[in-house]
Write a protein that holds these residues in place. Structure first.
Motif, PDB file in Angstrom:
ATOM      1  N   ARG A   1       1.314  -1.087   0.082  1.00 53.74           N
ATOM      2  CA  ARG A   1       0.222  -0.208   0.271  1.00 53.74           C
ATOM      3  C   ARG A   1       0.615   1.474  -0.140  1.00 53.74           C
ATOM      4  O   ARG A   1       0.509   2.340  -0.736  1.00 53.74           O
ATOM      5  N   GLU A   2       2.117   1.714   0.950  1.00 56.01           N
ATOM      6  CA  GLU A   2       2.814   2.807   0.845  1.00 56.01           C
ATOM      7  C   GLU A   2       3.534   2.472  -0.497  1.00 56.01           C
ATOM      8  O   GLU A   2       3.349   3.915  -0.918  1.00 56.01           O
ATOM      9  N   GLN A   3       3.334   1.430  -1.523  1.00 51.45           N
ATOM     10  CA  GLN A   3       4.911   1.852  -2.654  1.00 51.45           C
ATOM     11  C   GLN A   3       3.516   2.638  -3.908  1.00 51.45           C
ATOM     12  O   GLN A   3       3.966   3.108  -4.503  1.00 51.45           O
ATOM     13  N   MET A   4       2.045   2.017  -3.295  1.00 55.26           N
ATOM     14  CA  MET A   4       1.447   2.456  -4.480  1.00 55.26           C
ATOM     15  C   MET A   4       0.800   3.411  -4.597  1.00 55.26           C
ATOM     16  O   MET A   4       1.015   4.935  -4.591  1.00 55.26           O
ATOM     17  N   ALA A   5       0.721   4.353  -2.592  1.00 57.65           N
ATOM     18  CA  ALA A   5       0.681   5.494  -2.721  1.00 57.65           C
ATOM     19  C   ALA A   5       1.596   6.797  -3.476  1.00 57.65           C
ATOM     20  O   ALA A   5       1.276   7.515  -3.368  1.00 57.65           O
ATOM     21  N   ALA A   6       3.475   5.323  -2.721  1.00 52.69           N
ATOM     22  CA  ALA A   6       3.873   6.961  -3.400  1.00 52.69           C
ATOM     23  C   ALA A   6       4.604   6.970  -5.174  1.00 52.69           C
ATOM     24  O   ALA A   6       4.516   8.233  -5.434  1.00 52.69           O
ATOM     25  N   LEU A   7       3.880   5.760  -5.674  1.00 50.51           N
ATOM     26  CA  LEU A   7       3.653   5.400  -7.565  1.00 50.51           C
ATOM     27  C   LEU A   7       2.891   7.187  -8.076  1.00 50.51           C
ATOM     28  O   LEU A   7       2.555   7.707  -8.304  1.00 50.51           O
TER      29      LEU A   7
ATOM     30  N   ALA B   1      -0.271  11.423  -0.792  1.00 51.57           N
ATOM     31  CA  ALA B   1      -1.273  11.130  -1.331  1.00 51.57           C
ATOM     32  C   ALA B   1      -2.751  11.009   0.063  1.00 51.57           C
ATOM     33  O   ALA B   1      -3.408  10.711  -0.930  1.00 51.57           O
ATOM     34  N   ILE B   2      -1.980  11.067   1.082  1.00 51.68           N
ATOM     35  CA  ILE B   2      -3.600  10.786   2.142  1.00 51.68           C
ATOM     36  C   ILE B   2      -3.930  12.386   1.952  1.00 51.68           C
ATOM     37  O   ILE B   2      -5.645  12.512   1.792  1.00 51.68           O
ATOM     38  N   GLN B   3      -3.372  13.574   2.039  1.00 53.35           N
ATOM     39  CA  GLN B   3      -3.541  14.678   1.457  1.00 53.35           C
ATOM     40  C   GLN B   3      -4.889  15.039   0.627  1.00 53.35           C
ATOM     41  O   GLN B   3      -5.898  15.752   0.560  1.00 53.35           O
ATOM     42  N   THR B   4      -4.372  14.794  -0.491  1.00 49.28           N
ATOM     43  CA  THR B   4      -4.726  15.095  -1.443  1.00 49.28           C
ATOM     44  C   THR B   4      -6.098  13.644  -2.037  1.00 49.28           C
ATOM     45  O   THR B   4      -7.122  13.712  -3.069  1.00 49.28           O
ATOM     46  N   GLY B   5      -6.396  12.584  -1.338  1.00 49.94           N
ATOM     47  CA  GLY B   5      -7.524  12.339  -1.039  1.00 49.94           C
ATOM     48  C   GLY B   5      -7.317  10.242  -1.676  1.00 49.94           C
ATOM     49  O   GLY B   5      -8.055   9.853  -1.979  1.00 49.94           O
ATOM     50  N   ILE B   6      -6.228  10.494  -2.225  1.00 54.73           N
ATOM     51  CA  ILE B   6      -5.867   8.882  -2.812  1.00 54.73           C
ATOM     52  C   ILE B   6      -5.749   8.267  -2.552  1.00 54.73           C
ATOM     53  O   ILE B   6      -6.753   7.238  -2.678  1.00 54.73           O
ATOM     54  N   LEU B   7      -4.651   7.727  -1.159  1.00 55.70           N
ATOM     55  CA  LEU B   7      -5.299   7.633  -0.530  1.00 55.70           C
ATOM     56  C   LEU B   7      -5.986   7.542   0.818  1.00 55.70           C
ATOM     57  O   LEU B   7      -6.393   8.528   1.616  1.00 55.70           O
ATOM     58  N   PRO B   8      -7.472   6.589   1.062  1.00 56.83           N
ATOM     59  CA  PRO B   8      -8.575   7.111   1.710  1.00 56.83           C
ATOM     60  C   PRO B   8      -8.113   6.610   3.459  1.00 56.83           C
ATOM     61  O   PRO B   8      -7.092   6.034   3.969  1.00 56.83           O
ATOM     62  N   ASN B   9      -8.083   7.727   4.036  1.00 55.04           N
ATOM     63  CA  ASN B   9      -7.705   7.885   5.102  1.00 55.04           C
ATOM     64  C   ASN B   9      -9.095   7.252   6.164  1.00 55.04           C
ATOM     65  O   ASN B   9      -9.573   8.319   6.235  1.00 55.04           O
ATOM     66  N   SER B  10      -8.409   5.965   7.117  1.00 53.33           N
ATOM     67  CA  SER B  10      -9.296   5.738   7.770  1.00 53.33           C
ATOM     68  C   SER B  10      -8.537   5.166   9.372  1.00 53.33           C
ATOM     69  O   SER B  10      -9.100   4.631  10.285  1.00 53.33           O
TER      70      SER B  10
END
Length: 560
Positions: free
Chosen positions: A477-483, A523-532
């Motif tokens: 998940r962190e690799q995907m968020a970084a890409l 990724a979290i700030q822009t909403g790419i990675l949902p923040n649960s």
């Protein structure tokens, strides 16, 4: 309440005359009337200037009549300090469907333009035509930006038409350097666009803009200068800084320098030759529409240099959908014909419909080329248990993602680093780029080789080391968020992120690798990675999660 709607086909142009006094029309004094939906009504807006200066406090009158002269709406106001006026109205419920006449009265001059009024809320999915008038609808690209417009001999546009068996009607248009430059220098403050509106009903359009006009645009509009060419079949929005600086300098400095833009709907045999590609997509071109090809060339010293790639600069164009009917529930998009392979591949595209039934597909890509407007729908039997179902079906209909089989997506299955890198490069429309890498485990000829090499060359992906990519490893998940964060930065300026504050909201932030912290925070700030509240950074991502994050990125970039 069954609100009725109106469609304006064209625009209104008015010169300066004082009522009762035989004055001639003042130079560069005009107004345009455009209609957009505003809540439950319709807004008509325009600007009124003379020699580049806004004419504030000028009375403006609007009347709307039927073909017998009966008035259905009348209003008056004065222009504001910027020379802008705005009317808002709703047609009365007793107004029958039909053709009406809108009249703008300014300083004694009257200009008229008919429009169609109907009670249909969506016109049955049918795309209404834009009249072949002097000022084409371009709101899908310039988004209300201030513009100087060239559309007739007075403003600096001349053209000749021809017809051939293969291409049908065609036009060659040229811009007068003196008149167009005058339009630019007299434009209101804050203008960034020179819009060239070709007022012909032609399928093949070539527009030549002299280097002196390009030079004046750069001087007057600065780094934000855009050249927009609008035709019947589509429009092309070219930021000048997308053209390589050496080419642009030659265009601006050479006596014969020019930019040449072509927009043409290609012949049916070209579309028919793509039949196997349509079969692979599981669909076909939108009814009654053929592919549209956009081209750009820089001309100087007697040579014509095609410009097909804008490096990392994303440029937009639009395809007019007039004459087709959209299917309810289907997804409309554009597919790009990859020049190296002839295959149709996805490219960032979105459906744009204005309040009165005009429709376009807006394409965003780093080059020119041929685009096929299509509509499609995809369903999988095994996505009902995931909240990402709609996103999966949407991106599958755009041919960005695919299932394991025609009916199974396997949403909870793993996704490899090679698979996600391929999805990402395809989704961003970068599959025609050139790339290379030094990864020993990315052999030539593999299905993912070109995509990994492109992503590596563009700085979007990285290996475990300079020589190892590990394509078959599951992506975390962190690799995907970084890409995806790097992809965002490739498309636009990276926004500021307070990494400490953002990750402070994540209960397991300590598990995020040091190299990934800033990208994950973005990724979290822009909403790419949902923040649960919990990230599970080291857990392999599922196929459904990959679609979710990829969809969120494309949505953030306004690529959907």
């Amino acid at each position: 309440m069954n609100l009725k709607r109106i469609a304006l086909t064209g625009c209104l142009t008015a010169g300066l005359l004082l009522s009762g006094i035989p004055w001639s029309t003042a130079a560069h004094a005009d107004t345009t009337l455009g209609l957009v939906k505003k809540g439950s009504g319709v807004t008509a807006t325009g600007y009124y200037t003379q020699n580049g200066l806004p004419l504030g406090g000028t009375p403006v009158f609007l009347t709307v009549t039927d073909n017998t002269g009966h008035i259905y709406h009348a209003d008056q106001l004065t222009t504001d300090k910027d020379g802008r006026y705005q009317f808002l109205w709703t047609m009365p419920t007793n107004a029958p469907d039909g053709t009406y006449l809108a009249e703008v009265h300014i300083q004694g001059d009257v200009e008229k333009r008919p429009f169609t009024y109907s009670s249909g809320l969506n016109h049955g999915g049918a795309i209404l035509p834009v009249e072949d008038g002097p000022y084409r609808f371009t709101g899908e690209l310039n988004n209300g930006a201030k513009q100087a417009v060239v559309y007739d001999s007075t403003t600096g546009l001349s053209y000749s038409t021809a017809s051939s068996y293969l291409e049908g009607a065609s036009v060659n248009a040229s811009v007068d350097q003196w008149k167009a430059s005058n339009q630019i220098t007299s434009a209101t403050a804050g203008t960034t666009y020179l819009t060239i509106s070709v007022p012909t009903d032609t399928l093949v359009n070539t527009v030549t803009v002299p280097g002196s006009v390009i030079r004046q645009m750069a001087t007057s509009f600065g780094n934000s200068a855009h050249l927009l060419v609008a035709t019947k079949v589509g429009a092309f929005d070219l930021p000048l800084d997308a053209v390589h600086s050496s080419l642009l300098d030659n265009v601006k400095s050479k006596s014969d320098g020019a930019l040449i833009i072509s927009i043409k709907r290609v012949a049916s045999d070209i579309s028919n030759a793509l039949s196997k590609e349509y079969q692979a997509l599981g669909t076909g071109p939108l009814p009654s529409l053929l592919p549209v090809e956009f081209g750009l060339s820089a001309f100087y010293n007697g040579q014509k240099v095609p410009v097909t790639d804008f490096n990392d600069r994303f440029v937009r164009c639009s395809i007019d959908l007039t004459g087709t009917t959209l299917t309810d529930g289907a997804v409309q998009s554009a597919q790009f014909k990859q020049p190296q392979t002839g295959r149709l591949v996805p490219t960032p595209s979105m459906l744009f419909r204005d309040a009165v039934g005009h429709g376009k597909i807006v394409v965003t890509r780093t080059g020119t080329g041929l685009y096929v407007p299509v509509e499609n729908r995809k369903q999988f039997d095994d996505t009902g248990w995931t909240s990402m179902e709609d996103k999966i079906h949407f991106l599958a209909a755009k041919a960005v993602v695919s299932g394991k089989t025609p009916s199974k997506f396997d949403p909870f299955g793993p996704i490899t680093r090679a698979e996600f890198s391929t999805l990402m490069v395809r989704a961003l429309g970068l599959s025609d780029k050139q790339g290379s890498s030094r990864f020993y485990d990315v052999p030539n000829g593999s299905w993912f080789t070109d995509y990994v090499n492109i992503g590596s060359s563009l700085g979007l992906i990285a290996g475990y080391s300079p020589s190892q990519f590990a394509p078959d490893d599951s992506i975390t998940r962190e690799q995907m968020a970084a890409l995806l964060a790097r992809s965002l930065t490739y498309v636009q300026t990276r926004p500021y992120v307070d990494t400490t504050r953002v990750l402070g909201q994540i209960s397991d932030a300590s598990e995020i690798s040091g190299w990934a912290r800033e990208d994950v925070a973005l990724a979290i700030q822009t909403g790419i990675l949902p923040n649960s509240g919990r990230l599970e950074a080291q857990r392999p991502a599922s196929r459904a999660e990959s679609v979710d994050m990829l969809y969120n990125l494309l949505s953030y970039l306004k690529f959907l």
